[in-house]
Design a protein around this motif. Structure first.
Motif, PDB file in Angstrom:
ATOM      1  N   VAL A   1       1.438  27.829 -43.102  1.00  0.00           N
ATOM      2  CA  VAL A   1       1.606  26.374 -43.060  1.00  0.00           C
ATOM      3  C   VAL A   1       0.931  25.770 -44.292  1.00  0.00           C
ATOM      4  CG1 VAL A   1       1.062  24.277 -41.767  1.00  0.00           C
ATOM      5  CG2 VAL A   1       1.674  26.369 -40.550  1.00  0.00           C
ATOM      6  N   PRO A   2       1.553  24.784 -44.963  1.00  0.00           N
ATOM      7  CA  PRO A   2       0.932  24.175 -46.148  1.00  0.00           C
ATOM      8  C   PRO A   2      -0.469  23.633 -45.841  1.00  0.00           C
ATOM      9  CG  PRO A   2       3.213  23.483 -45.971  1.00  0.00           C
ATOM     10  CD  PRO A   2       2.895  24.225 -44.703  1.00  0.00           C
ATOM     11  N   ALA A   3      -1.467  24.147 -46.550  1.00  0.00           N
ATOM     12  CA  ALA A   3      -2.849  23.761 -46.276  1.00  0.00           C
ATOM     13  C   ALA A   3      -3.104  22.299 -46.620  1.00  0.00           C
ATOM     14  CB  ALA A   3      -3.801  24.663 -47.066  1.00  0.00           C
ATOM     15  N   ALA A   4      -2.453  21.802 -47.669  1.00  0.00           N
ATOM     16  CA  ALA A   4      -2.702  20.426 -48.098  1.00  0.00           C
ATOM     17  C   ALA A   4      -2.356  19.424 -47.010  1.00  0.00           C
ATOM     18  CB  ALA A   4      -1.894  20.118 -49.363  1.00  0.00           C
ATOM     19  N   ALA A   5      -1.346  19.738 -46.209  1.00  0.00           N
ATOM     20  CA  ALA A   5      -0.876  18.790 -45.200  1.00  0.00           C
ATOM     21  C   ALA A   5      -1.510  19.013 -43.834  1.00  0.00           C
ATOM     22  CB  ALA A   5       0.643  18.884 -45.078  1.00  0.00           C
ATOM     23  N   TYR A   6      -1.837  20.272 -43.511  1.00  0.00           N
ATOM     24  CA  TYR A   6      -2.184  20.564 -42.124  1.00  0.00           C
ATOM     25  C   TYR A   6      -3.595  21.117 -41.905  1.00  0.00           C
ATOM     26  CZ  TYR A   6       2.808  19.937 -41.380  1.00  0.00           C
ATOM     27  OH  TYR A   6       4.077  19.415 -41.335  1.00  0.00           O
TER      28      TYR A   6
ATOM     29  N   ALA B   1      -6.447  17.956 -52.839  1.00  0.00           N
ATOM     30  CA  ALA B   1      -6.258  17.187 -54.068  1.00  0.00           C
ATOM     31  C   ALA B   1      -4.858  17.414 -54.620  1.00  0.00           C
ATOM     32  CB  ALA B   1      -7.314  17.575 -55.096  1.00  0.00           C
ATOM     33  N   GLY B   2      -4.491  16.645 -55.631  1.00  0.00           N
ATOM     34  CA  GLY B   2      -3.195  16.810 -56.255  1.00  0.00           C
ATOM     35  C   GLY B   2      -3.122  18.053 -57.114  1.00  0.00           C
ATOM     36  N   ALA B   3      -1.930  18.354 -57.614  1.00  0.00           N
ATOM     37  CA  ALA B   3      -1.716  19.555 -58.416  1.00  0.00           C
ATOM     38  C   ALA B   3      -2.579  19.575 -59.670  1.00  0.00           C
ATOM     39  CB  ALA B   3      -0.241  19.671 -58.792  1.00  0.00           C
ATOM     40  N   ALA B   4      -2.879  18.404 -60.231  1.00  0.00           N
ATOM     41  CA  ALA B   4      -3.681  18.346 -61.458  1.00  0.00           C
ATOM     42  C   ALA B   4      -5.052  18.970 -61.251  1.00  0.00           C
ATOM     43  CB  ALA B   4      -3.821  16.897 -61.924  1.00  0.00           C
TER      44      ALA B   4
ATOM     45  N   SER C   1      -7.470  21.432 -41.319  1.00  0.00           N
ATOM     46  CA  SER C   1      -8.549  20.563 -40.847  1.00  0.00           C
ATOM     47  C   SER C   1      -9.620  20.476 -41.923  1.00  0.00           C
ATOM     48  CB  SER C   1      -9.155  21.131 -39.567  1.00  0.00           C
ATOM     49  OG  SER C   1      -9.833  22.353 -39.858  1.00  0.00           O
ATOM     50  N   GLN C   2     -10.617  19.627 -41.687  1.00  0.00           N
ATOM     51  CA  GLN C   2     -11.694  19.501 -42.674  1.00  0.00           C
ATOM     52  C   GLN C   2     -12.435  20.824 -42.836  1.00  0.00           C
ATOM     53  OE1 GLN C   2     -14.410  16.302 -41.880  1.00  0.00           O
ATOM     54  NE2 GLN C   2     -15.570  16.606 -43.751  1.00  0.00           N
ATOM     55  N   GLY C   3     -12.691  21.501 -41.720  1.00  0.00           N
ATOM     56  CA  GLY C   3     -13.372  22.786 -41.790  1.00  0.00           C
ATOM     57  C   GLY C   3     -12.532  23.839 -42.489  1.00  0.00           C
ATOM     58  N   GLN C   4     -11.230  23.873 -42.192  1.00  0.00           N
ATOM     59  CA  GLN C   4     -10.345  24.823 -42.861  1.00  0.00           C
ATOM     60  C   GLN C   4     -10.247  24.547 -44.350  1.00  0.00           C
ATOM     61  OE1 GLN C   4      -6.921  24.047 -40.310  1.00  0.00           O
ATOM     62  NE2 GLN C   4      -7.032  26.128 -39.474  1.00  0.00           N
ATOM     63  N   THR C   5     -10.214  23.264 -44.708  1.00  0.00           N
ATOM     64  CA  THR C   5     -10.153  22.883 -46.116  1.00  0.00           C
ATOM     65  C   THR C   5     -11.373  23.400 -46.862  1.00  0.00           C
ATOM     66  OG1 THR C   5      -8.850  20.897 -45.650  1.00  0.00           O
ATOM     67  CG2 THR C   5     -10.113  20.909 -47.689  1.00  0.00           C
ATOM     68  N   ARG C   6     -12.532  23.232 -46.278  1.00  0.00           N
ATOM     69  CA  ARG C   6     -13.763  23.672 -46.944  1.00  0.00           C
ATOM     70  C   ARG C   6     -13.840  25.189 -47.036  1.00  0.00           C
ATOM     71  NH1 ARG C   6     -18.630  19.442 -45.629  1.00  0.00           N
ATOM     72  NH2 ARG C   6     -17.489  17.590 -46.278  1.00  0.00           N
ATOM     73  N   THR C   7     -13.420  25.874 -45.981  1.00  0.00           N
ATOM     74  CA  THR C   7     -13.464  27.333 -46.008  1.00  0.00           C
ATOM     75  C   THR C   7     -12.517  27.884 -47.073  1.00  0.00           C
ATOM     76  OG1 THR C   7     -13.984  27.370 -43.643  1.00  0.00           O
ATOM     77  CG2 THR C   7     -13.189  29.410 -44.613  1.00  0.00           C
ATOM     78  N   ALA C   8     -11.328  27.307 -47.183  1.00  0.00           N
ATOM     79  CA  ALA C   8     -10.369  27.760 -48.197  1.00  0.00           C
ATOM     80  C   ALA C   8     -10.886  27.492 -49.604  1.00  0.00           C
ATOM     81  CB  ALA C   8      -9.019  27.081 -47.987  1.00  0.00           C
ATOM     82  N   ALA C   9     -11.506  26.326 -49.807  1.00  0.00           N
ATOM     83  CA  ALA C   9     -12.064  26.008 -51.125  1.00  0.00           C
ATOM     84  C   ALA C   9     -13.195  26.962 -51.484  1.00  0.00           C
ATOM     85  CB  ALA C   9     -12.558  24.565 -51.143  1.00  0.00           C
ATOM     86  N   LEU C  10     -14.058  27.272 -50.522  1.00  0.00           N
ATOM     87  CA  LEU C  10     -15.134  28.240 -50.764  1.00  0.00           C
ATOM     88  C   LEU C  10     -14.561  29.596 -51.161  1.00  0.00           C
ATOM     89  CD1 LEU C  10     -17.456  27.421 -47.719  1.00  0.00           C
ATOM     90  CD2 LEU C  10     -17.958  26.960 -50.116  1.00  0.00           C
ATOM     91  N   ALA C  11     -13.524  30.020 -50.444  1.00  0.00           N
ATOM     92  CA  ALA C  11     -12.905  31.316 -50.754  1.00  0.00           C
ATOM     93  C   ALA C  11     -12.339  31.333 -52.168  1.00  0.00           C
ATOM     94  CB  ALA C  11     -11.813  31.630 -49.731  1.00  0.00           C
ATOM     95  N   LEU C  12     -11.702  30.240 -52.594  1.00  0.00           N
ATOM     96  CA  LEU C  12     -11.139  30.174 -53.939  1.00  0.00           C
ATOM     97  C   LEU C  12     -12.218  30.272 -55.014  1.00  0.00           C
ATOM     98  CD1 LEU C  12      -8.390  27.402 -53.658  1.00  0.00           C
ATOM     99  CD2 LEU C  12      -8.029  29.839 -54.102  1.00  0.00           C
ATOM    100  N   LYS C  13     -13.316  29.538 -54.831  1.00  0.00           N
ATOM    101  CA  LYS C  13     -14.366  29.548 -55.851  1.00  0.00           C
ATOM    102  C   LYS C  13     -15.080  30.897 -55.903  1.00  0.00           C
ATOM    103  CE  LYS C  13     -15.247  26.703 -58.199  1.00  0.00           C
ATOM    104  NZ  LYS C  13     -14.707  26.183 -59.477  1.00  0.00           N
ATOM    105  N   LEU C  14     -15.332  31.496 -54.735  1.00  0.00           N
ATOM    106  CA  LEU C  14     -15.951  32.814 -54.739  1.00  0.00           C
ATOM    107  C   LEU C  14     -14.993  33.866 -55.286  1.00  0.00           C
ATOM    108  CD1 LEU C  14     -17.830  32.652 -51.318  1.00  0.00           C
ATOM    109  CD2 LEU C  14     -18.837  32.556 -53.608  1.00  0.00           C
ATOM    110  N   ALA C  15     -13.693  33.682 -55.065  1.00  0.00           N
ATOM    111  CA  ALA C  15     -12.710  34.592 -55.651  1.00  0.00           C
ATOM    112  C   ALA C  15     -12.687  34.456 -57.174  1.00  0.00           C
ATOM    113  CB  ALA C  15     -11.325  34.310 -55.068  1.00  0.00           C
TER     114      ALA C  15
END
Length: 365
Positions: free
Chosen positions: A276-281, A126-129, A283-297
């Motif tokens: 590597v910038p996650a927003a650009a590179y 998503a965007g910075a907002a 994958s769908q699975g990596q995106t979801r794993t990173a988002a899960l990590a952020l929310k649990l953090a």
């Protein structure tokens, strides 16, 4: 933890009353029956906002004149009853233990919640907002003074933007510009310090959590703010001076663009995977794993601050995840109260204890 939640004319509920289990609570039902509305009401007891709309009046049931959300919960060892009343043409009315509350800062964050909804799975792309909202939602609960500073900053920025937009027709308005810029810089310095301290803690916890789910990947989180700020953890006076220097050097550019070109309202939480910038590179699975990590953090930061878990609200997230990522979430629930919405009855079998609520057509049993 939330003990009871009572609704009157909120969203599609004419009336509803739930008594929650102190551990796990499942809200089960088909789509468009009102499951998310219950989570939205629970979250509002904490943030005093509706997470699906900026217009609180949209929470009022169609045809009703007002809506009411009442929660009884335990916070810091005390019983608290918080009553939120939504009206179509005036501000939300707040009562704590039956007594009218004038300032939102007096009750915001007494109950602390972490919400995880399907939209958060795209937090990385998503965007910075979206990432600023992610930061602000947590910080407004953790630090009441941050919420006050952010609200004032947004008001000052809105006034400054109006001056810039109207200055072509009314050049005299520019006489007020510098005063609003100075106020913007003073408030912005406080916001930047709060965000920097929070992101430092969040980054460390997110990195560790992400490593559990993806051992061969490294998630890094960095804070991007105004380029003139050399150290976002420096004393506020120093940051304020750096913001002023930047703002006044761009004064002519802001007038020409008729826009506020820099400030904390442009901040971002920059995410990288293996450098590597996650927003650009990602994958769908990596995106979801990173988002899960952020929310649990985020949840872990709350625990570190209070030595108590916030109420975890999961809105139909499990159905969006594969089995491995579902297990990653479930294995980190640990202590504390959890309220989960889901469509599948078989999800109930994965929890050993708790309460199950069945929702259909705005009714709960």
């Amino acid at each position: 933890m939330i003990e009871t939640l009572t609704l009157e004319n909120f969203r599609n509920y004419q009336a509803a009353s739930l008594e929650f289990d102190p551990a796990v609570n499942l809200i089960v039902g088909e789509n468009a029956q009102g499951k998310t509305n219950l989570l939205e009401a629970a979250a509002a007891l904490s943030t005093l906002k509706l997470f699906r709309t900026a217009q609180k009046k949209e929470g009022i049931r169609f045809g009703a004149e007002a809506a009411r959300i009442t929660g009884r919960f335990r916070a810091e060892g005390h019983e608290v009853t918080l009553d939120l009343r939504l009206h179509p043409n005036r501000a939300m009315e707040l009562r704590r233990n039956g007594v009218r509350v004038r300032r939102q800062s007096d009750v915001r964050g007494i109950l602390r919640t972490v919400l995880f909804c399907p939209d958060d799975l795209m937090l990385i792309r998503a965007g910075a907002a979206a990432r600023r909202r992610f930061l602000d939602t947590a910080l407004c609960q953790l630090r009441p003074h941050y919420a006050s500073a952010l609200a004032e900053y947004e008001r000052v920025t809105a006034h400054k933007l109006r001056i810039l937009k109207d200055s072509e027709e009314k050049p005299a308005l520019l006489d007020l510009l510098d005063d609003f810029t100075l106020r913007q810089c003073r408030l912005g310095a406080r916001i930047i310090r709060y965000r920097a301290a929070y992101i430092y803690k969040l980054a460390e916890l997110a990195r560790a959590l992400h490593a559990e789910a993806a051992p061969h990947e490294v998630l890094t989180c960095t804070y991007r703010t105004v380029s003139s700020v050399t150290d976002p953890t420096a004393p506020a006076e120093r940051i304020e001076r750096e913001l002023q220097a930047h703002a006044f050097s761009h004064r002519a550019a802001e007038i020409a663009a008729r826009s506020c070109l820099s400030g904390p309202h442009k901040d971002d939480l920059v995410l990288h995977l293996n450098g590597v910038p996650a927003a650009a590179y990602a994958s769908q699975g990596q995106t979801r794993t990173a988002a899960l990590a952020l929310k649990l953090a985020e949840r872990a930061v709350f625990f570190d601050a209070d030595n108590a878990y916030p109420v975890l609200l999961l809105d139909d997230v499990l159905s969006e995840l594969d089995r491995r990522r579902q297990d990653f979430v479930l294995n980190h629930l640990g202590q504390g109260q959890v309220i989960i919405t889901c469509c599948e009855e078989d999800t109930v079998a994965r929890f050993q204890t708790g309460a199950v609520f069945h929702v259909a057509g705005g009714t709960v049993r």
